[in-house]
Scaffold this active site. Structure first.
Site, PDB file in Angstrom:
ATOM      1  N   ASN A   9       1.002  -1.135   0.076  1.00 51.63           N
ATOM      2  CA  ASN A   9       0.001  -0.030   0.027  1.00 51.63           C
ATOM      3  C   ASN A   9       0.966   1.190  -0.052  1.00 51.63           C
ATOM      4  O   ASN A   9       1.636   1.586   0.944  1.00 51.63           O
ATOM      5  CB  ASN A   9      -1.038  -0.166   1.229  1.00 51.63           C
ATOM      6  CG  ASN A   9      -1.860   1.214   1.335  1.00 51.63           C
ATOM      7  OD1 ASN A   9      -1.811   2.026   0.597  1.00 51.63           O
ATOM      8  ND2 ASN A   9      -2.237   1.484   2.395  1.00 51.63           N
ATOM      9  N   LYS A  11       0.238   4.312  -0.183  1.00 50.90           N
ATOM     10  CA  LYS A  11      -0.766   5.496   0.213  1.00 50.90           C
ATOM     11  C   LYS A  11      -0.512   6.682  -0.664  1.00 50.90           C
ATOM     12  O   LYS A  11      -0.399   6.467  -1.907  1.00 50.90           O
ATOM     13  CB  LYS A  11      -0.053   5.575   1.680  1.00 50.90           C
ATOM     14  CG  LYS A  11      -0.184   4.455   2.603  1.00 50.90           C
ATOM     15  CD  LYS A  11      -0.128   4.713   3.993  1.00 50.90           C
ATOM     16  CE  LYS A  11       0.169   3.498   4.927  1.00 50.90           C
ATOM     17  NZ  LYS A  11       0.091   3.522   6.322  1.00 50.90           N
ATOM     18  N   HIS A  95      -9.744   0.686   4.754  1.00 54.52           N
ATOM     19  CA  HIS A  95      -8.267   1.060   5.536  1.00 54.52           C
ATOM     20  C   HIS A  95      -8.475   1.910   6.795  1.00 54.52           C
ATOM     21  O   HIS A  95      -9.451   2.749   6.800  1.00 54.52           O
ATOM     22  CB  HIS A  95      -7.239   1.703   4.571  1.00 54.52           C
ATOM     23  CG  HIS A  95      -5.818   1.577   5.169  1.00 54.52           C
ATOM     24  ND1 HIS A  95      -5.509   2.541   6.117  1.00 54.52           N
ATOM     25  CD2 HIS A  95      -4.875   0.630   4.954  1.00 54.52           C
ATOM     26  CE1 HIS A  95      -4.244   2.253   6.318  1.00 54.52           C
ATOM     27  NE2 HIS A  95      -3.978   1.351   5.683  1.00 54.52           N
ATOM     28  N   GLU A  97      -7.012   4.144   7.900  1.00 54.27           N
ATOM     29  CA  GLU A  97      -6.799   5.642   7.651  1.00 54.27           C
ATOM     30  C   GLU A  97      -8.252   6.136   6.961  1.00 54.27           C
ATOM     31  O   GLU A  97      -8.418   7.449   7.330  1.00 54.27           O
ATOM     32  CB  GLU A  97      -5.676   5.947   6.595  1.00 54.27           C
ATOM     33  CG  GLU A  97      -4.549   5.724   7.568  1.00 54.27           C
ATOM     34  CD  GLU A  97      -3.128   5.173   6.849  1.00 54.27           C
ATOM     35  OE1 GLU A  97      -3.220   5.357   5.420  1.00 54.27           O
ATOM     36  OE2 GLU A  97      -2.115   4.862   7.290  1.00 54.27           O
ATOM     37  N   GLU A 168      -5.387  -5.463  10.475  1.00 54.68           N
ATOM     38  CA  GLU A 168      -4.460  -4.464  10.525  1.00 54.68           C
ATOM     39  C   GLU A 168      -4.583  -3.725  12.014  1.00 54.68           C
ATOM     40  O   GLU A 168      -5.424  -2.732  12.221  1.00 54.68           O
ATOM     41  CB  GLU A 168      -4.409  -3.333   9.428  1.00 54.68           C
ATOM     42  CG  GLU A 168      -3.899  -3.912   8.185  1.00 54.68           C
ATOM     43  CD  GLU A 168      -3.531  -3.036   7.187  1.00 54.68           C
ATOM     44  OE1 GLU A 168      -2.296  -2.998   6.677  1.00 54.68           O
ATOM     45  OE2 GLU A 168      -4.287  -1.928   7.077  1.00 54.68           O
ATOM     46  N   GLY A 174       2.290   1.737  10.861  1.00 50.75           N
ATOM     47  CA  GLY A 174       3.264   3.081  10.718  1.00 50.75           C
ATOM     48  C   GLY A 174       4.014   3.411  12.175  1.00 50.75           C
ATOM     49  O   GLY A 174       4.787   4.423  12.121  1.00 50.75           O
ATOM     50  N   SER A 213       3.414  -2.372  10.189  1.00 55.85           N
ATOM     51  CA  SER A 213       4.820  -2.478  10.418  1.00 55.85           C
ATOM     52  C   SER A 213       5.589  -3.927  10.202  1.00 55.85           C
ATOM     53  O   SER A 213       6.431  -4.231  10.822  1.00 55.85           O
ATOM     54  CB  SER A 213       5.086  -2.097  11.860  1.00 55.85           C
ATOM     55  OG  SER A 213       4.713  -0.823  12.139  1.00 55.85           O
TER      56      SER A 213
END
Ligand code: PEP
Length: 257
Positions: A9, A11, A95, A97, A168, A174, A213
């Protein structure tokens, strides 16, 4: 035996030259075709560049999001047909985010999954708990709620899954702080159990990716877990060496496509 997949991904990162560079580097790594299945998720603006580089290879690509309507006055949105037109086979949906920054609800995620399936795309549905939810012991409840929202859309007539689920944990995305293989395995087993309540055959075949990660130095231990069928990789997918190391770990996890 389920295949193994590594998904990158990107992003909101990269310009055309980066897309060409990254795609070529993955292609030059000469992984045995489909072992693992490697899929990249560039920003929409780079889908064309990626498709030009990868069109006659085993590498696959997808969109990072889509809208639930087919066309119309939805400024700034992208439809499933548009993604298909760019050669996408996959699309990321829900996702964290998007759930957190853009307030996407479980119901909206389900609507997007529905339209992705109607468009002929395979949705990669992302689920995961926050650090606070884990600390409160609410991980399973959160995952249950998020997975339940899309389970009615599973292909129950056949034993061939029509979607992929990526676990996730938000606290691992991240942050450099991956879930341990045991923590990830426990949640993956829980998700497979939820699906098994609908269909044991589907549950056995459903791909469950871990994201949060994943790096070259922890991928092998994660992919070695019974219910972890590969990874959804964010930051490390932009670093050629790391990403290829993760793909090699998946290759060595020893599953054929
Ligand atoms: C992601 O964004 O899906 C992700 C897993 O990111 P990272 O690998 O950087 O934690």
């Amino acid at each position: 035996m389920r295949p193994i997949m590594v998904a990158g991904n990107w992003k909101m990162n990269g310009l055309s030259a980066d897309a060409v560079h990254l795609t070529q580097a993955i292609l030059h790594a000469e992984m045995e075709p489909m072992r693992p299945e490697v899929v990249i998720f560039p920003p929409f603006t780079l889908l064309h560049a990626v498709s030009q580089e990868a069109k006659s290879s085993a590498l696959r690509w997808g969109g990072q999001n889509l809208f639930w309507e087919a066309s119309g006055a939805y400024t700034g949105e992208i439809s499933g047909a548009m993604l298909r037109d760019m050669g996408c086979r996959y699309v990321l949906i829900g996702h964290s985010e998007r759930r957190q920054i853009f307030a996407e609800s479980d119901a909206q995620v389900a609507q997007k999954v529905k339209v992705a399936l109607l468009s002929g795309l395979t949705p990669v549905v992302c689920v995961g708990e926050t650090e606070a939810e884990r600390a409160q012991g609410a991980t399973e409840a959160v995952i249950h709620r998020q997975v339940e929202a899309v389970l009615p859309l599973l292909n129950l007539e056949t034993s061939q899954p029509n979607m992929i689920i990526a676990y996730e944990p938000i606290w691992a995305i991240g942050t450099g702080l991956s879930a341990s293989p045991e923590q990830a395995q426990a949640v993956h087993a829980f998700i497979r159990g939820l699906v098994a309540a609908y269909s044991t055959q589907l549950a056995k075949r459903l791909l469950l990716l871990y994201g949060g990660s994943v790096k070259g130095n922890n991928a092998a231990a994660l992919f070695g877990q019974t219910d972890i069928d590969g990874g959804l990789v964010g930051g490390a997918s932009l670093q050629v060496g790391e990403f290829i190391q993760i793909c090699r770990a998946a290759e060595l996890a020893g599953r054929g496509g």
